[in-house]
Design a protein around this motif. Structure first.
Motif, PDB file in Angstrom:
ATOM      1  N   PRO A 119       0.796  -1.235   0.000  1.00 52.33           N
ATOM      2  CA  PRO A 119       0.000   0.000   0.000  1.00 52.33           C
ATOM      3  C   PRO A 119       0.830   1.287   0.000  1.00 52.33           C
ATOM      4  N   TRP A 120       1.925   1.333   0.734  1.00 55.34           N
ATOM      5  CA  TRP A 120       2.717   2.584   0.778  1.00 55.34           C
ATOM      6  C   TRP A 120       3.355   2.867  -0.598  1.00 55.34           C
ATOM      7  N   ILE A 121       3.617   1.819  -1.359  1.00 57.16           N
ATOM      8  CA  ILE A 121       4.190   2.021  -2.699  1.00 57.16           C
ATOM      9  C   ILE A 121       3.120   2.553  -3.655  1.00 57.16           C
TER      10      ILE A 121
ATOM     11  N   ILE B  74      -8.859   2.251 -21.384  1.00 59.88           N
ATOM     12  CA  ILE B  74      -9.593   3.426 -20.881  1.00 59.88           C
ATOM     13  C   ILE B  74      -9.471   3.450 -19.358  1.00 59.88           C
ATOM     14  N   SER B  75      -9.711   4.630 -18.768  1.00 58.69           N
ATOM     15  CA  SER B  75      -9.735   4.654 -17.307  1.00 58.69           C
ATOM     16  C   SER B  75     -11.177   4.610 -16.842  1.00 58.69           C
ATOM     17  N   ASP B  76     -11.390   3.862 -15.773  1.00 62.48           N
ATOM     18  CA  ASP B  76     -12.742   3.566 -15.308  1.00 62.48           C
ATOM     19  C   ASP B  76     -12.821   3.912 -13.827  1.00 62.48           C
ATOM     20  N   CYS B  77     -13.878   4.615 -13.428  1.00 66.03           N
ATOM     21  CA  CYS B  77     -14.043   5.029 -12.028  1.00 66.03           C
ATOM     22  C   CYS B  77     -14.156   3.837 -11.072  1.00 66.03           C
ATOM     23  N   ILE B  78     -13.475   3.925  -9.951  1.00 63.92           N
ATOM     24  CA  ILE B  78     -13.597   2.860  -8.939  1.00 63.92           C
ATOM     25  C   ILE B  78     -14.868   3.130  -8.135  1.00 63.92           C
ATOM     26  N   ASP B  79     -15.715   2.104  -8.010  1.00 67.37           N
ATOM     27  CA  ASP B  79     -16.853   2.310  -7.101  1.00 67.37           C
ATOM     28  C   ASP B  79     -17.037   1.085  -6.218  1.00 67.37           C
TER      29      ASP B  79
ATOM     30  N   PHE C 214     -10.647  -8.476  -4.270  1.00 70.40           N
ATOM     31  CA  PHE C 214     -10.831  -7.256  -5.066  1.00 70.40           C
ATOM     32  C   PHE C 214     -11.420  -6.117  -4.227  1.00 70.40           C
ATOM     33  N   ASP C 215     -12.407  -6.429  -3.365  1.00 75.89           N
ATOM     34  CA  ASP C 215     -13.023  -5.354  -2.576  1.00 75.89           C
ATOM     35  C   ASP C 215     -12.010  -4.709  -1.633  1.00 75.89           C
ATOM     36  N   GLU C 216     -11.209  -5.555  -0.983  1.00 77.04           N
ATOM     37  CA  GLU C 216     -10.194  -5.036  -0.054  1.00 77.04           C
ATOM     38  C   GLU C 216      -9.158  -4.205  -0.816  1.00 77.04           C
ATOM     39  N   ALA C 217      -8.761  -4.703  -1.990  1.00 72.72           N
ATOM     40  CA  ALA C 217      -7.747  -3.996  -2.790  1.00 72.72           C
ATOM     41  C   ALA C 217      -8.265  -2.635  -3.251  1.00 72.72           C
ATOM     42  N   LYS C 218      -9.540  -2.586  -3.643  1.00 76.03           N
ATOM     43  CA  LYS C 218     -10.097  -1.301  -4.102  1.00 76.03           C
ATOM     44  C   LYS C 218     -10.022  -0.256  -2.992  1.00 76.03           C
ATOM     45  N   LYS C 219     -10.283  -0.690  -1.773  1.00 68.71           N
ATOM     46  CA  LYS C 219     -10.197   0.245  -0.633  1.00 68.71           C
ATOM     47  C   LYS C 219      -8.764   0.770  -0.494  1.00 68.71           C
ATOM     48  N   ILE C 220      -7.799  -0.115  -0.638  1.00 71.20           N
ATOM     49  CA  ILE C 220      -6.395   0.289  -0.513  1.00 71.20           C
ATOM     50  C   ILE C 220      -6.023   1.262  -1.649  1.00 71.20           C
ATOM     51  N   ILE C 221      -6.531   0.986  -2.845  1.00 71.55           N
ATOM     52  CA  ILE C 221      -6.215   1.844  -4.001  1.00 71.55           C
ATOM     53  C   ILE C 221      -6.862   3.229  -3.826  1.00 71.55           C
ATOM     54  N   LEU C 222      -8.125   3.238  -3.372  1.00 75.48           N
ATOM     55  CA  LEU C 222      -8.805   4.523  -3.113  1.00 75.48           C
ATOM     56  C   LEU C 222      -8.067   5.301  -2.026  1.00 75.48           C
ATOM     57  N   ASN C 223      -7.644   4.585  -1.014  1.00 79.75           N
ATOM     58  CA  ASN C 223      -6.939   5.210   0.105  1.00 79.75           C
ATOM     59  C   ASN C 223      -5.605   5.824  -0.322  1.00 79.75           C
ATOM     60  N   ALA C 224      -5.042   5.279  -1.393  1.00 79.10           N
ATOM     61  CA  ALA C 224      -3.780   5.822  -1.918  1.00 79.10           C
ATOM     62  C   ALA C 224      -4.032   7.084  -2.748  1.00 79.10           C
TER      63      ALA C 224
END
Ligand SMILES: [Zn+2]
Ligand SMILES: [Zn+2]
Length: 280
Positions: free
Chosen positions: A222-224, A275-280, A251-261
């Motif tokens: 996550p820090w990276i 394409i870029s796609d919104c995380i929800d 995937f759900d846990e990872a999305k939280k980490i990505i949003l948190n970054a």
């Protein structure tokens, strides 16, 4: 958002299950796009990549599935290709000619200077320790530095869209037995490597494979991912599944980490475009 995964291994290499089992699993789990990324053959014997003799069968079967399921799911044909310095890599003309939908560039092995064989940096503790002892005088630090230097060399050579599991060299480093991720030299290697990726057009993979029931052990750490955000490096989410029922693992846990970054979007290959796609 689209549900996607572009990193999977079937029985063609070191995964279990047929390619079609993955397709069925992807459909039942509501995936919009699913990618095959078998391990490309290596120029030496091993038990985890597909042998060169079956590469054509893999390509034929993935093409057959892509066409057979085209009205149900968008299937993508790819390979995870190792960069083995001065021997092979994703930029080889051979792979260009295959006209794959995508390529993941990864490093899994380093050479052992005593035996001449290639050993896994992310496979078993015994291989990691043999490498550290034979080639690096018992010190993991120069091994880790070499690993990241090779990642930078691979990135500069290009020929791929997705940079696979950036810090997989930490896989056997449970409880920091070989090196300490918080030390300055390690952070410096990461910064240098992310700077290099930021200058390329490559997408950094967030990989939920091998997390050993602990989502904070995703690749990269996550820090990276937070530093990657600072460099505006595009990211995508992949499961590196070796079983059909694990294609959306964590995937759900990872999305939280990505949003948190600080990221709000993930890269997605849909039809023929990234394409870029919104995380929800
Ligand atoms: Zn890999
Ligand atoms: Zn993989």
């Amino acid at each position: 958002m689209f549900k996607t995964n572009y990193h999977s291994h079937s029985e063609f290499c070191d995964g279990t299950g047929k390619l079609e089992d993955y397709v069925k699993s992807a459909i039942s789990r509501g995936f919009d796009v699913f990618g095959f990324s078998g391990h490309a053959p290596l120029p030496f014997e091993n038990d985890w990549t597909m042998p060169k003799s079956v590469l054509q069968d893999y390509l034929n079967e993935t093409k057959r599935l892509k066409s057979a399921y085209k009205n149900i799911i968008d299937l993508k044909i790819g390979l995870e290709i190792d960069f083995v310095e001065s021997k092979m890599g994703p930029s080889d003309q051979f792979y260009k000619e295959l006209q794959l939908d995508f390529i993941i560039g990864s490093i899994h092995v380093l050479p052992d200077i005593i035996t001449g064989e290639y050993l896994g940096v992310e496979y078993t503790k015994s291989e990691m320790e043999q490498l550290i002892n034979d080639t690096y005088n018992g010190d993991a630090k120069p091994l880790v530095k070499e690993y990241y230097k090779l990642i930078r060399n691979m990135s500069k050579k290009g020929g791929f869209e997705i940079l696979g599991h950036l810090d997989v060299v930490k896989k056997t480093n449970i409880n920091s037995i070989y090196f300490d991720e918080t030390e300055k030299w390690y952070k410096d290697e990461i910064e240098l490597t992310l700077e290099c990726i930021a200058e390329s057009d490559q997408i950094l993979e967030i990989n939920t494979g091998k997390v050993l029931n602990d989502p904070t052990r995703i690749y990269p750490s996550p820090w990276i991912i937070k530093i990657a955000r600072k460099y505006n490096i595009p990211v995508m989410l992949n499961s590196d599944a070796h079983r059909p029922d694990r294609i959306d693992n964590y995937f759900d846990e990872a999305k939280k980490i990505i949003l948190n970054a600080g990221y709000t979007e993930l890269m997605v290959l849909k039809e023929d475009r990234w394409i870029s796609d919104c995380i929800d």
